[in-house]
Design an enzyme around this catalytic site. Structure first.
Site, short mmCIF file in Angstrom:
data_model
loop_
_atom_site.label_atom_id
_atom_site.label_comp_id
_atom_site.label_asym_id
_atom_site.label_seq_id
_atom_site.Cartn_x
_atom_site.Cartn_y
_atom_site.Cartn_z
N HIS A 44 -40.93 -12.80 6.48
CA HIS A 44 -39.82 -12.08 6.15
C HIS A 44 -38.93 -11.93 7.42
O HIS A 44 -39.18 -11.31 8.48
CB HIS A 44 -40.18 -10.54 5.66
N LYS A 95 -41.04 -16.96 1.57
CA LYS A 95 -41.58 -15.87 2.46
C LYS A 95 -43.07 -16.26 2.62
O LYS A 95 -43.58 -15.51 3.61
CB LYS A 95 -41.27 -14.51 2.15
N GLU A 132 -38.88 -7.12 -9.06
CA GLU A 132 -38.22 -8.34 -8.89
C GLU A 132 -38.62 -9.04 -10.24
O GLU A 132 -37.73 -9.43 -10.79
CB GLU A 132 -38.19 -9.24 -7.80
N CYS A 139 -32.31 -6.52 4.72
CA CYS A 139 -32.72 -7.79 4.44
C CYS A 139 -31.91 -8.40 3.69
O CYS A 139 -32.02 -9.61 3.19
CB CYS A 139 -33.94 -7.56 3.60
N PHE A 145 -33.40 -2.66 2.27
CA PHE A 145 -33.58 -1.09 2.49
C PHE A 145 -32.15 -0.33 2.15
O PHE A 145 -31.02 -0.90 2.50
CB PHE A 145 -33.87 -0.45 3.60
N HIS A 169 -36.81 -12.89 -3.77
CA HIS A 169 -36.68 -12.02 -2.41
C HIS A 169 -38.22 -12.01 -2.05
O HIS A 169 -38.44 -11.98 -0.82
CB HIS A 169 -36.07 -10.81 -2.82
#
Length: 418
Positions: free
Chosen positions: A344, A339, A318, A167, A403, A307
């Site tokens: 996403h 998002k 975050e 991502c 990830f 994010h």
């Protein structure tokens, strides 16, 4: 060629294909209105899946952007990349001759690649063997054919690269393009990210990880970053492209400058294949690295495009990272997750959100975090809840985490003649 350090890098064009629509203005109008692009999945039958909603691209016609004979050679992730690159090139009006072509690069982030093509061709192969397998199978699915096709279309002969970092792919692409222009390896770049992984296998893979929201009865309310009742992210497809250019070159040709990139941080948690590092330690180091890249003053940061995926662990980490980096100033920073509206977009997310961040700077409006209805006592920053906000932004960050513990942060300023 002599390498020149610390050249300034500006954005002179942008293009978007997202669940909110095709084109920059469609996307911006939806963001400012707080409108969601999430809905019931229509591309395949999701009835056997726990998650039945997604952010699909529904108004895209490849023939508007690509010659008809070329479309069959391209998986949708390549088609989206081509369309956004064309939008960005039109806005930028970037031109270069054969002599300069080796200094024009194409760097595109791709998280997964041609999953649609893989699934379709695998079915054909099982039914008929090689006899009916298209010779375009490999060129349609490999990630580097997104930047490859773009370079072929425009004659860009500089570095041609696909960044793949889950991502964070799109943000890594932009950051590396920025760094190469800044250091004199390129004069301009077509960069961004693209993804088209909404397939039964793609959705199913994330579903069995229990990473996705299952708020199927309220699709437009399913993506709710930082909200106490968040239950996972909403998968989406799309792409974004930006034209990055050395500032003096852009000024000389009279280009319209959307924003300036002024920092890039990239690092690793080195912790876990899917979970963020404890207390957001890796994300905090990444933001600090970005700020240190050009000695930026943390107290000038007025906005962070987070994010913010709507996962319980990720949003908390975050938030903790922002507090670590900014201390008391964190409470004064507007933090929103777009998002909440787009879902996403995986490898395209960082690029899409970089365009949104640049537009927020240029137009003086911070997009909201929609569906923020239930404050989480552990996520207690200013998330710009539910309504866009006019603001003068001195400095903005865009966070992207993936990830494998891969992290990126990009810093943007309004362009100044100074």
């Amino acid at each position: 060629m002599r390498r020149i350090l610390d050249r300034r890098v500006v954005i002179t064009g942008a293009g978007l294909v997202t669940p909110l629509g095709t084109g920059v203005e469609k996307n911006w109008d939806a963001l400012v209105a707080g409108r969601s692009g999430i809905g019931p999945i229509q591309g395949f039958d999701p009835s056997d899946f726990p998650t039945k909603i997604a952010g699909e691209v529904r108004d895209f016609n490849p023939e508007d952007w690509i010659e008809k004979k070329e479309i069959k050679k391209m998986d949708p992730f390549i088609q989206y990349a081509m369309a956004t690159a064309e939008q960005a090139m039109r806005q930028s009006e970037l031109k270069f001759d054969e002599e300069e072509a080796p200094l024009i690069g194409v760097i595109i982030g791709v998280g997964i690649g041609g999953l649609i093509t893989i699934e379709e061709v695998h079915k054909t192969f099982l039914a008929t063997g090689l006899r009916r397998v298209t010779p375009f199978f490999i060129p349609k699915l490999i990630s580097n054919l997104a930047p490859g096709n773009i370079a072929i279309r425009y004659g860009a002969k500089g570095i041609n690269l696909a960044t793949t970092s889950a991502c964070a792919s799109g943000s890594h692409a932009i950051g590396e393009a920025y760094r190469m222009i800044r250091q004199g390896f390129l004069n301009a770049a077509i960069t961004g990210g693209t993804e088209a992984a909404l397939t039964p296998l793609g959705l199913g893979g994330f579903a069995v990880m229990r990473a996705l929201s299952t708020r199927n009865d309220e699709p437009q309310r399913a993506s709710r970053p930082f909200d106490r009742e968040r239950d996972g992210f909403v998968m989406a497809d799309g792409a974004a492209a930006l034209i990055l250019e050395e500032r003096e070159r852009a000024l000389k040709r009279g280009a319209t400058i959307l924003a300036e990139i002024v920092g890039y941080g990239a690092n690793a948690d080195a912790h876990h294949i899917t979970s963020p590092s404890p207390n957001g330690e890796g994300a905090a180091r990444c933001m600090r690295m970005c700020l240190a890249d050009e000695d930026l003053d943390p107290t000038e940061v007025d906005y962070i495009n987070a994010h913010g995926t709507s996962t319980p662990q990720g949003d908390l980490a975050e938030t903790q990272a922002i507090k670590q980096v900014f201390g008391e100033h964190a409470a004064k920073i507007a933090v929103s997750s777009t998002k909440s509206m787009t879902g996403h977009l995986l490898g395209a997310a960082g690029a899409v959100e970089s365009v949104f961040t640049a537009l927020a700077l240029q137009r003086g409006i911070i997009p909201p975090t929609i569906n923020y209805d239930h404050p989480d006592p552990e996520c207690d920053l200013d998330y710009v809840p539910n309504q866009a906000r006019p603001a003068r932004i001195r400095l903005a960050l865009n966070n992207s985490f993936g990830f494998g513990g891969t992290n990126t942060t990009l810093a943007f300023r309004p362009h100044s003649a100074d």
